[in-house]
Design an enzyme around this catalytic site. Structure first.
Site, mmCIF file in Angstrom:
data_model
loop_
_atom_site.group_PDB
_atom_site.id
_atom_site.type_symbol
_atom_site.label_atom_id
_atom_site.label_comp_id
_atom_site.label_asym_id
_atom_site.label_seq_id
_atom_site.Cartn_x
_atom_site.Cartn_y
_atom_site.Cartn_z
ATOM 1 N N THR A 28 0.845 -1.189 0.000
ATOM 2 C CA THR A 28 0.000 0.000 0.000
ATOM 3 C C THR A 28 0.885 1.245 0.000
ATOM 4 O O THR A 28 1.936 1.253 0.642
ATOM 5 C CB THR A 28 -0.904 0.011 1.247
ATOM 6 O OG1 THR A 28 -1.832 -1.073 1.153
ATOM 7 C CG2 THR A 28 -1.685 1.313 1.368
ATOM 8 N N GLY A 84 6.298 -0.622 -0.187
ATOM 9 C CA GLY A 84 7.166 0.514 0.091
ATOM 10 C C GLY A 84 7.558 0.559 1.552
ATOM 11 O O GLY A 84 7.262 -0.349 2.334
ATOM 12 N N ASP A 86 8.811 3.630 4.912
ATOM 13 C CA ASP A 86 9.044 5.004 5.353
ATOM 14 C C ASP A 86 10.512 5.245 5.695
ATOM 15 O O ASP A 86 11.030 6.336 5.487
ATOM 16 C CB ASP A 86 8.179 5.311 6.578
ATOM 17 C CG ASP A 86 6.706 5.061 6.302
ATOM 18 O OD1 ASP A 86 6.212 5.516 5.257
ATOM 19 O OD2 ASP A 86 6.049 4.389 7.124
ATOM 20 N N LYS A 96 7.505 0.878 8.548
ATOM 21 C CA LYS A 96 6.404 0.969 7.602
ATOM 22 C C LYS A 96 5.140 1.393 8.345
ATOM 23 O O LYS A 96 5.076 1.320 9.554
ATOM 24 C CB LYS A 96 6.148 -0.387 6.923
ATOM 25 C CG LYS A 96 7.275 -0.812 5.991
ATOM 26 C CD LYS A 96 7.017 -2.143 5.332
ATOM 27 C CE LYS A 96 5.624 -2.280 4.789
ATOM 28 N NZ LYS A 96 5.249 -1.177 3.862
ATOM 29 N N GLY A 99 0.992 4.777 5.714
ATOM 30 C CA GLY A 99 -0.338 4.699 5.124
ATOM 31 C C GLY A 99 -1.336 3.950 5.980
ATOM 32 O O GLY A 99 -2.448 3.653 5.517
ATOM 33 N N GLU A 105 0.099 -5.313 6.071
ATOM 34 C CA GLU A 105 1.351 -5.390 5.327
ATOM 35 C C GLU A 105 2.302 -6.401 5.963
ATOM 36 O O GLU A 105 2.978 -7.170 5.262
ATOM 37 C CB GLU A 105 2.007 -4.006 5.270
ATOM 38 C CG GLU A 105 1.275 -3.041 4.360
ATOM 39 C CD GLU A 105 1.774 -1.617 4.476
ATOM 40 O OE1 GLU A 105 1.502 -0.832 3.560
ATOM 41 O OE2 GLU A 105 2.424 -1.277 5.496
ATOM 42 N N LYS A 123 14.538 7.503 1.496
ATOM 43 C CA LYS A 123 14.048 6.640 2.579
ATOM 44 C C LYS A 123 15.171 5.885 3.280
ATOM 45 O O LYS A 123 14.945 5.242 4.317
ATOM 46 C CB LYS A 123 13.023 5.643 2.037
ATOM 47 C CG LYS A 123 11.825 6.293 1.351
ATOM 48 C CD LYS A 123 11.059 7.214 2.272
ATOM 49 C CE LYS A 123 9.821 7.763 1.596
ATOM 50 N NZ LYS A 123 9.092 8.717 2.451
#
Length: 216
Positions: A28, A84, A86, A96, A99, A105, A123
């Site tokens: 996400t 993805g 952070d 992570k 979101g 996840e 990142k």
């Protein structure tokens, strides 16, 4: 080159790792938004699971087959999951959950034989730092917040599973110790610290190229 272009380059490189017939976990966020069309363009026969309603909707709109990941009859194992992050530390620890989808996840990452993290170069950090995303039980929330101490609630909807989204804001030096402590706090459903053992690869978009880091 801007960060969005780096995300796209990393996502396209990760999409190239997917093979026909694979069971694929879809993450996400803004980097995964580049992954989905890259996967769809390949025209492979895939069985996908999504970590959020937004990802599921976007994937289906592109023609990707998405199936449920809930219940005892769902896929028990995935070949690859791509998402993805952070923050990514040199040790392989990852933060992570920006979101607010970190619980799902992590469940998808844990089910995958290979978990690939895709990021733009900004990142990569020398050491992880707060905030660390949390999902908390609504029941007993005030007591959980008291036990956690340094935490801020986000002004966002609950997770798809009914959890309250928050961030741990305290200082920390050792992500492993923090992960163990957060996991032990009653009322914490999940935290956004992903251990190196969970991460197989990190694909980094840097300028107009890609760096591929093997973690575990």
């Amino acid at each position: 080159m801007d960060r969005d272009a780096e995300k796209r380059i990393a996502a396209e490189a990760a999409a190239a790792l997917v093979e026909d017939g694979m069971r694929v976990g879809l993450g996400t966020g803004s980097t995964v938004a580049h992954l989905l069309p890259a996967l769809a363009r390949r025209g492979l026969g895939l069985r996908c699971v999504a970590t959020s309603p937004a990802t599921e909707e976007a994937a289906r709109a592109l023609g990707l087959e998405v199936e449920p990941f809930s219940g005892a009859d769902a896929l028990a194992e995935l070949d690859i999951a791509i998402d993805g992050a952070d923050q990514v530390a040199p040790s392989g620890w990852v933060v992570k959950g920006g979101g607010a989808a970190h619980t799902r996840e992590k469940a998808v990452a844990a089910a995958a034989r290979r978990f690939v993290v895709i990021v733009s170069s900004d990142k990569l950090v020398e050491r992880l730092a707060s905030p660390v995303p949390l999902e908390l039980l609504e029941f007993g929330l005030a007591s959980t917040l008291r036990r956690l101490g340094s935490v801020e609630l986000r002004d966002v909807p609950h997770s798809p599973d009914g959890g309250v989204i928050a961030d741990f804001t305290g200082a920390f030096d050792d992500p492993e110790m923090l992960a163990v402590w957060l996991s032990a706090v009653t009322g914490v459903v999940e935290h956004g610290l992903f251990a190196p053992a969970l991460v197989s690869d990190v694909v980094v978009g840097r300028g107009d190229g890609v760096e591929h880091l093997r973690i575990s």
